[in-house]
Design a protein around this motif. Structure first.
Motif, PDB file in Angstrom:
ATOM      1  N   VAL A 109       0.809  -1.219   0.000  1.00  0.00           N
ATOM      2  CA  VAL A 109       0.000   0.000   0.000  1.00  0.00           C
ATOM      3  C   VAL A 109       0.845   1.273   0.000  1.00  0.00           C
ATOM      4  N   PRO A 110       1.834   1.436   0.882  1.00  0.00           N
ATOM      5  CA  PRO A 110       2.554   2.713   0.895  1.00  0.00           C
ATOM      6  C   PRO A 110       3.242   3.050  -0.429  1.00  0.00           C
ATOM      7  N   PHE A 111       3.973   2.082  -1.003  1.00  0.00           N
ATOM      8  CA  PHE A 111       4.717   2.424  -2.221  1.00  0.00           C
ATOM      9  C   PHE A 111       3.783   2.592  -3.417  1.00  0.00           C
ATOM     10  N   GLN A 112       2.749   1.780  -3.516  1.00  0.00           N
ATOM     11  CA  GLN A 112       1.850   1.907  -4.661  1.00  0.00           C
ATOM     12  C   GLN A 112       0.934   3.121  -4.521  1.00  0.00           C
ATOM     13  N   HIS A 113       0.678   3.534  -3.291  1.00  0.00           N
ATOM     14  CA  HIS A 113      -0.077   4.767  -3.074  1.00  0.00           C
ATOM     15  C   HIS A 113       0.743   5.979  -3.497  1.00  0.00           C
ATOM     16  N   CYS A 114       2.021   6.000  -3.130  1.00  0.00           N
ATOM     17  CA  CYS A 114       2.884   7.116  -3.542  1.00  0.00           C
ATOM     18  C   CYS A 114       2.967   7.209  -5.061  1.00  0.00           C
ATOM     19  N   ASP A 115       3.112   6.076  -5.727  1.00  0.00           N
ATOM     20  CA  ASP A 115       3.174   6.082  -7.190  1.00  0.00           C
ATOM     21  C   ASP A 115       1.855   6.569  -7.786  1.00  0.00           C
ATOM     22  N   ALA A 116       0.728   6.174  -7.185  1.00  0.00           N
ATOM     23  CA  ALA A 116      -0.568   6.617  -7.696  1.00  0.00           C
ATOM     24  C   ALA A 116      -0.737   8.118  -7.543  1.00  0.00           C
ATOM     25  N   ARG A 135       1.719  10.290  -7.430  1.00  0.00           N
ATOM     26  CA  ARG A 135       2.669  10.933  -8.346  1.00  0.00           C
ATOM     27  C   ARG A 135       2.127  10.989  -9.768  1.00  0.00           C
ATOM     28  N   ILE A 136       1.496   9.920 -10.214  1.00  0.00           N
ATOM     29  CA  ILE A 136       1.067   9.849 -11.610  1.00  0.00           C
ATOM     30  C   ILE A 136      -0.384  10.297 -11.791  1.00  0.00           C
ATOM     31  N   LEU A 137      -1.277   9.753 -10.992  1.00  0.00           N
ATOM     32  CA  LEU A 137      -2.702  10.043 -11.182  1.00  0.00           C
ATOM     33  C   LEU A 137      -3.158  11.259 -10.388  1.00  0.00           C
ATOM     34  N   GLY A 138      -2.520  11.502  -9.255  1.00  0.00           N
ATOM     35  CA  GLY A 138      -2.885  12.653  -8.449  1.00  0.00           C
ATOM     36  C   GLY A 138      -2.301  13.943  -8.973  1.00  0.00           C
ATOM     37  N   LEU A 139      -0.979  13.968  -9.160  1.00  0.00           N
ATOM     38  CA  LEU A 139      -0.331  15.202  -9.602  1.00  0.00           C
ATOM     39  C   LEU A 139      -0.661  15.553 -11.042  1.00  0.00           C
ATOM     40  N   ARG A 140      -0.635  14.564 -11.921  1.00  0.00           N
ATOM     41  CA  ARG A 140      -0.820  14.858 -13.349  1.00  0.00           C
ATOM     42  C   ARG A 140      -2.277  15.041 -13.725  1.00  0.00           C
ATOM     43  N   TYR A 141      -3.144  14.240 -13.130  1.00  0.00           N
ATOM     44  CA  TYR A 141      -4.549  14.266 -13.530  1.00  0.00           C
ATOM     45  C   TYR A 141      -5.452  14.904 -12.485  1.00  0.00           C
ATOM     46  N   ARG A 142      -4.893  15.294 -11.353  1.00  0.00           N
ATOM     47  CA  ARG A 142      -5.620  15.978 -10.283  1.00  0.00           C
ATOM     48  C   ARG A 142      -6.769  15.140  -9.741  1.00  0.00           C
ATOM     49  N   CYS A 143      -6.540  13.847  -9.626  1.00  0.00           N
ATOM     50  CA  CYS A 143      -7.546  12.945  -9.070  1.00  0.00           C
ATOM     51  C   CYS A 143      -7.276  12.722  -7.582  1.00  0.00           C
ATOM     52  N   GLY A 144      -8.320  12.356  -6.856  1.00  0.00           N
ATOM     53  CA  GLY A 144      -8.165  11.956  -5.470  1.00  0.00           C
ATOM     54  C   GLY A 144      -7.866  10.469  -5.415  1.00  0.00           C
ATOM     55  N   ILE A 145      -6.895  10.069  -4.609  1.00  0.00           N
ATOM     56  CA  ILE A 145      -6.435   8.681  -4.581  1.00  0.00           C
ATOM     57  C   ILE A 145      -6.606   8.080  -3.188  1.00  0.00           C
ATOM     58  N   ASP A 146      -7.232   6.929  -3.129  1.00  0.00           N
ATOM     59  CA  ASP A 146      -7.234   6.102  -1.925  1.00  0.00           C
ATOM     60  C   ASP A 146      -6.696   4.731  -2.314  1.00  0.00           C
ATOM     61  N   THR A 147      -5.847   4.166  -1.478  1.00  0.00           N
ATOM     62  CA  THR A 147      -5.248   2.855  -1.748  1.00  0.00           C
ATOM     63  C   THR A 147      -5.470   1.957  -0.542  1.00  0.00           C
ATOM     64  N   ARG A 177      10.444   9.026  -2.348  1.00  0.00           N
ATOM     65  CA  ARG A 177      11.479   9.884  -2.910  1.00  0.00           C
ATOM     66  C   ARG A 177      11.107  10.361  -4.307  1.00  0.00           C
ATOM     67  N   ALA A 178      10.573   9.454  -5.117  1.00  0.00           N
ATOM     68  CA  ALA A 178      10.135   9.850  -6.475  1.00  0.00           C
ATOM     69  C   ALA A 178       8.983  10.832  -6.417  1.00  0.00           C
ATOM     70  N   LEU A 179       8.066  10.619  -5.479  1.00  0.00           N
ATOM     71  CA  LEU A 179       6.950  11.545  -5.321  1.00  0.00           C
ATOM     72  C   LEU A 179       7.438  12.933  -4.882  1.00  0.00           C
ATOM     73  N   HIS A 180       8.351  12.942  -3.923  1.00  0.00           N
ATOM     74  CA  HIS A 180       8.884  14.232  -3.467  1.00  0.00           C
ATOM     75  C   HIS A 180       9.583  14.975  -4.593  1.00  0.00           C
ATOM     76  N   ALA A 181      10.332  14.244  -5.402  1.00  0.00           N
ATOM     77  CA  ALA A 181      11.019  14.890  -6.529  1.00  0.00           C
ATOM     78  C   ALA A 181      10.023  15.446  -7.534  1.00  0.00           C
ATOM     79  N   ALA A 182       8.940  14.710  -7.761  1.00  0.00           N
ATOM     80  CA  ALA A 182       7.920  15.185  -8.711  1.00  0.00           C
ATOM     81  C   ALA A 182       7.222  16.436  -8.197  1.00  0.00           C
ATOM     82  N   VAL A 183       6.948  16.477  -6.915  1.00  0.00           N
ATOM     83  CA  VAL A 183       6.316  17.671  -6.323  1.00  0.00           C
ATOM     84  C   VAL A 183       7.278  18.850  -6.385  1.00  0.00           C
ATOM     85  N   ALA A 184       8.543  18.586  -6.039  1.00  0.00           N
ATOM     86  CA  ALA A 184       9.536  19.657  -6.064  1.00  0.00           C
ATOM     87  C   ALA A 184       9.738  20.227  -7.455  1.00  0.00           C
TER      88      ALA A 184
END
Length: 258
Positions: free
Chosen positions: A196-203, A205-217, A251-258
């Motif tokens: 859950v933690p790693f796949q939530h972060c990836d979701a 990063r990709i679906l939340g940041l790029r597509y502005r969707c709300g994510i629950d995992t 870490r990948a999520l933080h870099a994408a936000v930054a």
């Protein structure tokens, strides 16, 4: 995390988030990257005997970091439900759990996301996936058994041509390119508790940041699954490996936000 690092002889530094995640990435690579040491084997091939003290520290940390619990989704309405692929047992467990959740909520589309990774001999012997040759086949079998109707299985290619198969992020990218989710839609991702933690972060990063969707995992409940967990599925060695996965995804999520 500080206690876990200390158990392995380290001390978490005081540093900005990016530097801290980089330090944890390097530390976890040195101490918990069992897949890397074994040549990149699939997760079910990890077999590492840890001293009792370290095993206890790993299990305590995994519980505290949310890698062992199955929680209910916080909302009753989701535009999309995404069932992630994995080992054959997980394909059955996750589809069953997704169907259970969908029966008690308002759900728009349901899709299973997987790859053409060949199933190993032990996976092909799991009841319910007879005749299946790939992860995508196992997902399709699980979806038919759980939903009784056709749930599309999207097979993602790896973004890295050198990679043997698509990873979680690749499957999110592939689904989003086809589904084109709209901003503010809620997406529910169904996986195993350990991931859950790693796949939530990836979701995010990709679906939340790029597509502005709300994510629950959420992860399935092993105690309610018709397909039982094999021995060692959530052992301390596997916990440490997935804590490392969570660090890298954060870490990948933080870099994408930054």
């Amino acid at each position: 995390m500080r206690d876990l690092v200390a158990a392995f002889g380290g001390e978490v530094p005081s540093a900005p988030t990016g530097e801290l995640l980089a330090w944890l990435d390097a530390f976890s690579d040195a101490h918990w990257n069992f897949r890397g040491r074994l040549g990149g084997v699939e997760r079910d091939r990890i077999r590492v005997d840890l001293p009792v003290r370290l095993a206890a520290a790993a299990e305590t940390a995994a519980a505290a970091l949310g890698l062992t619990d199955s929680t209910e989704p916080p909302h009753d309405d989701y535009a999309h439900v995404l069932i992630l692929g994995g080992l054959a047992r997980a394909c059955l467990q996750r589809t069953e759990h997704a169907a259970r959740l969908a029966a008690t909520r308002r759900v728009g589309s349901v899709a299973a996301l997987g790859s053409l990774r060949p199933l190993g001999p032990e996976e092909r012997a799991v009841p319910g996936v007879e005749g299946c040759r790939t992860e995508a086949d196992a997902l399709a079998a699980g979806a038919r058994a759980a939903f009784g109707t056709g749930v599309p299985v999207l097979v993602a290619p790896p973004r890295d041509p050198a990679a043997p198969r698509a990873n979680t992020a690749d499957t999110y990218e592939h689904w989003a390119a086809a589904a084109r989710p709209r901003a503010q839609e809620r997406i529910l991702v169904v996986t195993s508790p350990l991931y859950v933690p790693f796949q939530h972060c990836d979701a995010i990063r990709i679906l939340g940041l790029r597509y502005r969707c709300g994510i629950d995992t959420v992860g399935f409940d092993p105690h309610r699954a018709s397909t039982p967990q094999p021995p060692g599925a959530a052992g301390p060695d596997r916990c440490l490996q997935e804590i490392r996965s969570a660090i890298r995804a954060a870490r990948a999520l933080h870099a994408a936000v930054a």
